[in-house]
Design a protein around this motif. Structure first.
Motif, PDB file in Angstrom:
ATOM      1  N   SER A 161       0.733  -1.403   0.245  1.00  0.00           N
ATOM      2  CA  SER A 161      -0.212   0.241   0.594  1.00  0.00           C
ATOM      3  C   SER A 161       0.710   1.161  -0.194  1.00  0.00           C
ATOM      4  O   SER A 161       1.513   1.634   0.552  1.00  0.00           O
ATOM      5  CB  SER A 161      -0.711   0.033   1.096  1.00  0.00           C
ATOM      6  OG  SER A 161      -1.229   1.110   1.183  1.00  0.00           O
ATOM      7  N   LYS A 162       0.423   2.515  -0.950  1.00  0.00           N
ATOM      8  CA  LYS A 162       0.923   3.632  -0.764  1.00  0.00           C
ATOM      9  C   LYS A 162      -0.436   4.391  -0.949  1.00  0.00           C
ATOM     10  O   LYS A 162      -0.600   5.361  -2.308  1.00  0.00           O
ATOM     11  CB  LYS A 162       1.840   3.045  -2.317  1.00  0.00           C
ATOM     12  CG  LYS A 162       2.478   4.589  -2.176  1.00  0.00           C
ATOM     13  CD  LYS A 162       3.278   5.590  -2.907  1.00  0.00           C
ATOM     14  CE  LYS A 162       4.230   6.673  -2.877  1.00  0.00           C
ATOM     15  NZ  LYS A 162       4.983   7.021  -4.492  1.00  0.00           N
ATOM     16  N   PRO A 163       0.051   5.267   0.279  1.00  0.00           N
ATOM     17  CA  PRO A 163      -1.653   6.384   0.705  1.00  0.00           C
ATOM     18  C   PRO A 163      -0.232   7.422   0.479  1.00  0.00           C
ATOM     19  O   PRO A 163      -0.129   8.005   0.277  1.00  0.00           O
ATOM     20  CB  PRO A 163      -1.685   5.890   2.095  1.00  0.00           C
ATOM     21  CG  PRO A 163      -0.744   5.668   2.737  1.00  0.00           C
ATOM     22  CD  PRO A 163       0.454   4.600   1.527  1.00  0.00           C
ATOM     23  N   ALA A 164      -1.817   8.336  -0.479  1.00  0.00           N
ATOM     24  CA  ALA A 164      -2.022   9.509   0.008  1.00  0.00           C
ATOM     25  C   ALA A 164      -2.716  11.121  -0.370  1.00  0.00           C
ATOM     26  O   ALA A 164      -3.643  10.227  -0.219  1.00  0.00           O
ATOM     27  CB  ALA A 164      -0.658  10.106  -1.652  1.00  0.00           C
ATOM     28  N   ALA A 165      -2.804  11.561  -0.010  1.00  0.00           N
ATOM     29  CA  ALA A 165      -3.922  12.634   0.145  1.00  0.00           C
ATOM     30  C   ALA A 165      -3.235  13.438  -0.592  1.00  0.00           C
ATOM     31  O   ALA A 165      -2.376  14.412  -1.445  1.00  0.00           O
ATOM     32  CB  ALA A 165      -4.367  13.626   1.661  1.00  0.00           C
TER      33      ALA A 165
ATOM     34  N   THR B 221      -1.584   3.960  -4.308  1.00  0.00           N
ATOM     35  CA  THR B 221      -2.774   2.532  -4.463  1.00  0.00           C
ATOM     36  C   THR B 221      -4.009   2.961  -3.406  1.00  0.00           C
ATOM     37  O   THR B 221      -5.344   3.199  -3.796  1.00  0.00           O
ATOM     38  CB  THR B 221      -1.991   1.513  -3.786  1.00  0.00           C
ATOM     39  OG1 THR B 221      -1.541   1.714  -2.259  1.00  0.00           O
ATOM     40  CG2 THR B 221      -0.947   1.051  -4.443  1.00  0.00           C
ATOM     41  N   ASP B 222      -3.913   4.223  -2.820  1.00  0.00           N
ATOM     42  CA  ASP B 222      -5.262   4.609  -1.452  1.00  0.00           C
ATOM     43  C   ASP B 222      -4.797   5.822  -1.397  1.00  0.00           C
ATOM     44  O   ASP B 222      -3.777   6.815  -1.353  1.00  0.00           O
ATOM     45  CB  ASP B 222      -4.529   3.862  -0.419  1.00  0.00           C
ATOM     46  CG  ASP B 222      -4.750   2.169  -0.231  1.00  0.00           C
ATOM     47  OD1 ASP B 222      -3.794   1.420  -0.535  1.00  0.00           O
ATOM     48  OD2 ASP B 222      -5.968   1.758  -0.087  1.00  0.00           O
ATOM     49  N   LEU B 223      -5.876   6.977  -1.874  1.00  0.00           N
ATOM     50  CA  LEU B 223      -6.102   8.196  -1.902  1.00  0.00           C
ATOM     51  C   LEU B 223      -6.956   9.076  -1.658  1.00  0.00           C
ATOM     52  O   LEU B 223      -8.310   8.513  -1.250  1.00  0.00           O
ATOM     53  CB  LEU B 223      -5.767   8.408  -3.206  1.00  0.00           C
ATOM     54  CG  LEU B 223      -5.705   9.956  -3.886  1.00  0.00           C
ATOM     55  CD1 LEU B 223      -4.850  11.060  -3.070  1.00  0.00           C
ATOM     56  CD2 LEU B 223      -6.400  10.572  -4.990  1.00  0.00           C
ATOM     57  N   PHE B 224      -6.800   9.570  -0.476  1.00  0.00           N
ATOM     58  CA  PHE B 224      -7.745  10.479   0.390  1.00  0.00           C
ATOM     59  C   PHE B 224      -7.931  11.728  -0.086  1.00  0.00           C
ATOM     60  O   PHE B 224      -7.617  12.532  -0.348  1.00  0.00           O
ATOM     61  CB  PHE B 224      -6.863  10.337   1.731  1.00  0.00           C
ATOM     62  CG  PHE B 224      -8.694  11.049   2.952  1.00  0.00           C
ATOM     63  CD1 PHE B 224      -9.696  11.230   2.798  1.00  0.00           C
ATOM     64  CD2 PHE B 224      -8.320  11.857   3.895  1.00  0.00           C
ATOM     65  CE1 PHE B 224     -11.015  11.562   3.549  1.00  0.00           C
ATOM     66  CE2 PHE B 224      -8.936  12.605   4.832  1.00  0.00           C
ATOM     67  CZ  PHE B 224      -9.952  12.000   4.732  1.00  0.00           C
TER      68      PHE B 224
END
Length: 351
Positions: free
Chosen positions: A2-6, A117-120
């Motif tokens: 997972s690689k999150p970002a906003a 992979t995951d975006l807020f």
């Protein structure tokens, strides 16, 4: 892995105060069918015959009144917000504008290229409106679905009466409200009345009855007027101002259709005529000072008020880069990241 970002989303500005740049920006903005929600042929006709021939020059002059050495106040402040929020988070924080640059399309492409992979997704609009919050989200999701439909997304909901947002609003405004003026006016960006009615899923409550905004109803989740009134009440309750010394109005209307009222420019003239001498104006629909606050209220509004007898109008700055506002944004990102970690642990234990 997972690689999150906003992703912070705001409205945007022209690239410069030149008439061609302003024209390009206005054409993109007003071609949005969630802003001018009329048949495409009619929208095109109005733009070409009535708006684009004259308005770019008028708007360019207005922008030049507030432009800084670094550029558009909205863009400069938004980048400052991005930088400060990034410093309080352990993930990349991107910034995009719905219109103009940095464009939503370019930034979403960068996000995809960076392997997120995951975006807020965080629209910087406290209140829901189809012409602001909704169109920003739709534009971002269109690009994501086009480039990487497998990306997981989450969405910051309208935070118009979130306790932490109200606290940030109070913290940023309080130092500017110490003088005992005659009136505090809450001026919200206006929208056409039909937008409010379109956003009512029941089509039987908003603007149908006089007490629609104070009578509980599911449509309040997407009712701009109700949410503006809720923000005002929460602010007044939190800061402890006498409600009789406050008022609400709506600014920035376009064309001749009925918009939410009362209209700010009309109210400022009325207050001056009725003997109000000193007034302060807050614009809680905006989280960053921009043309609509700095020029429309801080310059034209002053003239409208003083020309009819008022003595002074003071614009209360938006939250801009106030620490409480930055804390609000970074806390929402960090809480979302924690929820991702909890979800991963749950999935791992299940397998």
């Amino acid at each position: 892995m997972s690689k999150p970002a906003a992703l912070l989303l705001n409205l945007g500005s022209p690239d410069s105060t030149s008439i061609p740049d302003v024209r390009r920006y206005l054409e993109e903005f007003l071609s949005d069918d969630r802003v001018l929600d009329i048949p495409a042929w009619k929208r095109s006709l109005i733009l070409k015959l009535f708006i684009l021939p004259k308005r770019p020059a008028e708007s360019a002059e207005a922008y030049s009144e507030v432009w800084t050495d670094e550029g558009s106040p909205l863009i400069v402040t938004s980048f400052e917000q991005q930088k400060l929020v990034s410093e309080q988070c352990d993930m990349p924080v991107y910034l995009a504008m719905r219109y103009g640059n940095p464009s939503t399309a370019d930034i979403v492409k960068q996000i995809v290229d960076d392997g997120v992979t995951d975006l807020f997704i965080m629209p910087l609009y406290p209140h829901y409106a189809m012409s602001s919050y909704e169109t920003a989200v739709v534009a971002a999701m269109d690009e994501i679905n086009k480039l990487k439909p497998s990306m997981k997304t989450n969405l910051l909901q309208p935070f118009y009466q979130d306790d932490d947002y109200i606290e940030a609003l109070v913290d940023s405004a309080k130092p500017h409200l110490e003088d005992d003026d005659d009136l505090l006016l809450f001026s919200y960006h206006g929208i056409p009345e039909r937008h409010v009615q379109k956003s009512d899923p029941s089509h039987a409550h908003c603007l149908v009855r006089d007490d629609c905004c104070v009578t509980p109803h599911p449509c309040h989740a997407t009712c701009y007027k109700h949410q503006c009134l809720a923000t005002t009440k929460a602010f007044i309750d939190k800061i402890g101002i006498d409600q009789s010394k406050t008022a609400i109005s709506f600014q920035s209307r376009l064309l001749r259709d009925p918009w939410l009222g009362p209209y700010t420019d009309f109210e400022l003239k009325r207050f001056g005529k009725e003997g109000v001498k000193k007034i302060k104006v807050m614009c809680p629909a905006f989280v960053s000072d921009c043309l609509e606050t700095l020029e429309e209220i801080g310059m034209r509004g002053v003239e409208e008020f003083t020309s009819t007898g008022g003595e002074s109008l003071t614009l209360v700055p938006c939250m801009n880069a106030h620490p409480s506002w930055i804390k609000f944004l970074s806390n929402r990102i960090n809480k979302w990241e924690q929820s991702l970690g909890a979800e991963t642990k749950t999935l791992s234990s299940a397998t």
